[in-house]
Design an enzyme around this catalytic site. Structure first.
Site, PDB file in Angstrom:
ATOM      1  CD  GLU A   1     -19.371   2.210 -24.917  1.00  0.00           C
ATOM      2  OE1 GLU A   1     -18.439   2.274 -24.110  1.00  0.00           O
ATOM      3  OE2 GLU A   1     -19.561   3.045 -25.820  1.00  0.00           O
ATOM      4  CG  ASN A   2     -24.973   4.114 -23.926  1.00  0.00           C
ATOM      5  OD1 ASN A   2     -24.773   4.234 -22.721  1.00  0.00           O
ATOM      6  ND2 ASN A   2     -24.240   4.751 -24.841  1.00  0.00           N
ATOM      7  NE  ARG A   3     -28.276  -3.388 -20.751  1.00  0.00           N
ATOM      8  CZ  ARG A   3     -27.169  -3.319 -20.004  1.00  0.00           C
ATOM      9  NH1 ARG A   3     -26.051  -2.829 -20.527  1.00  0.00           N
ATOM     10  NH2 ARG A   3     -27.175  -3.721 -18.759  1.00  0.00           N
ATOM     11  CG  LEU A   4     -28.067   2.159 -28.293  1.00  0.00           C
ATOM     12  CD1 LEU A   4     -27.534   3.481 -28.834  1.00  0.00           C
ATOM     13  CD2 LEU A   4     -29.562   2.025 -28.592  1.00  0.00           C
TER      14      LEU A   4
ATOM     15  CB  ALA B   1     -22.753  -5.963 -17.309  1.00  0.00           C
TER      16      ALA B   1
END
Length: 231
Positions: free
Chosen positions: A206-209, A25
């Site tokens: 976004e991008n797990r940041l 996700a």
């Protein structure tokens, strides 16, 4: 000699929809900055709670309460938050339940609000204590009649022989306290207030940041400092 082998789309395995490792996700782009935070975690929680409630999220007051017994063995369950202010977060329970027994031995507790549709979490750590009986009785009177009877009928967390036995206990109470008659608050049931030591606001990015901003109580006072945590 090694030869290049062309891989055609038809040769690519179809991801298993039930494989957790294949579930992905992408979280929201807008984040959370230090400049946006309210002066206290309770004020910031009020902001996010309002947004969760008005978004149509089912049971935004549902939270995972994690406790540990005297030996440090943890347990978790979902409980409904019923009140919050600058003094803490309040929920109600049977004091003889597993969480009630845990908190009597070890007052340290964690609360987790998993607001998945908003890509948000709020994580509270602190200490728990029972609220006054007057507060408990006042809240108990606001509960639906059936829920009042249920608090008496269920000896929470203890073994019960059958569903029929539980329903018989409820029916006996319903005959004793028919609809419209005041039901007293059980002496073994009441409120618990969690006084926060830390409150983390987690915003998926976004991008797990992800953004993780945590309020930490300063000493024994009422002041708070804020630290940003790596995702």
């Amino acid at each position: 000699m090694l030869q290049d082998v062309a891989v055609h789309p038809a040769d690519t395995p179809t991801p298993d929809p039930l494989d957790p490792s294949a579930m992905r996700a992408q979280y929201r782009a807008e984040g959370l900055t230090e400049a946006e935070l309210a002066p206290s975690p309770y004020d910031q929680f009020a902001r996010w709670f309002k947004e969760a409630a008005t978004s149509g999220l089912h049971e935004p007051n549902a939270m995972v309460v994690s406790t540990a017994d005297a030996a440090g063995r943890p347990s978790s369950r979902t409980v409904l938050l019923k009140r919050f202010d600058e003094h803490g977060f309040v929920f109600f329970t049977n004091y003889g339940s597993r969480k009630g027994r845990d908190l009597a031995q070890n007052p340290y507790v964690s609360l987790l609000f998993p607001w998945h549709p908003l890509a948000r979490q709020v994580i509270v750590t602190g200490t728990a204590a029972r609220i006054g009986r007057d507060e408990t009785a006042a809240y108990f009177r606001t509960r639906p009649h059936g829920s009042q009877l249920g608090a008496w009928a269920s000896d929470q967390s203890t073994p019960v022989a059958s569903r029929a036995e539980l329903e018989r206990a409820y029916d006996d109470l319903a005959a004793r306290y028919p609809e419209g008659e005041q039901v007293p608050a059980p002496p073994h049931w009441g409120g618990v207030r969690v006084v926060a030591q830390t409150v983390e606001f987690w915003q998926g990015r976004e991008n797990r940041l992800h953004d993780r901003l945590r309020y930490e109580r300063e000493g024994a006072g009422e002041g708070w400092s804020v630290v940003r945590l790596a995702p």
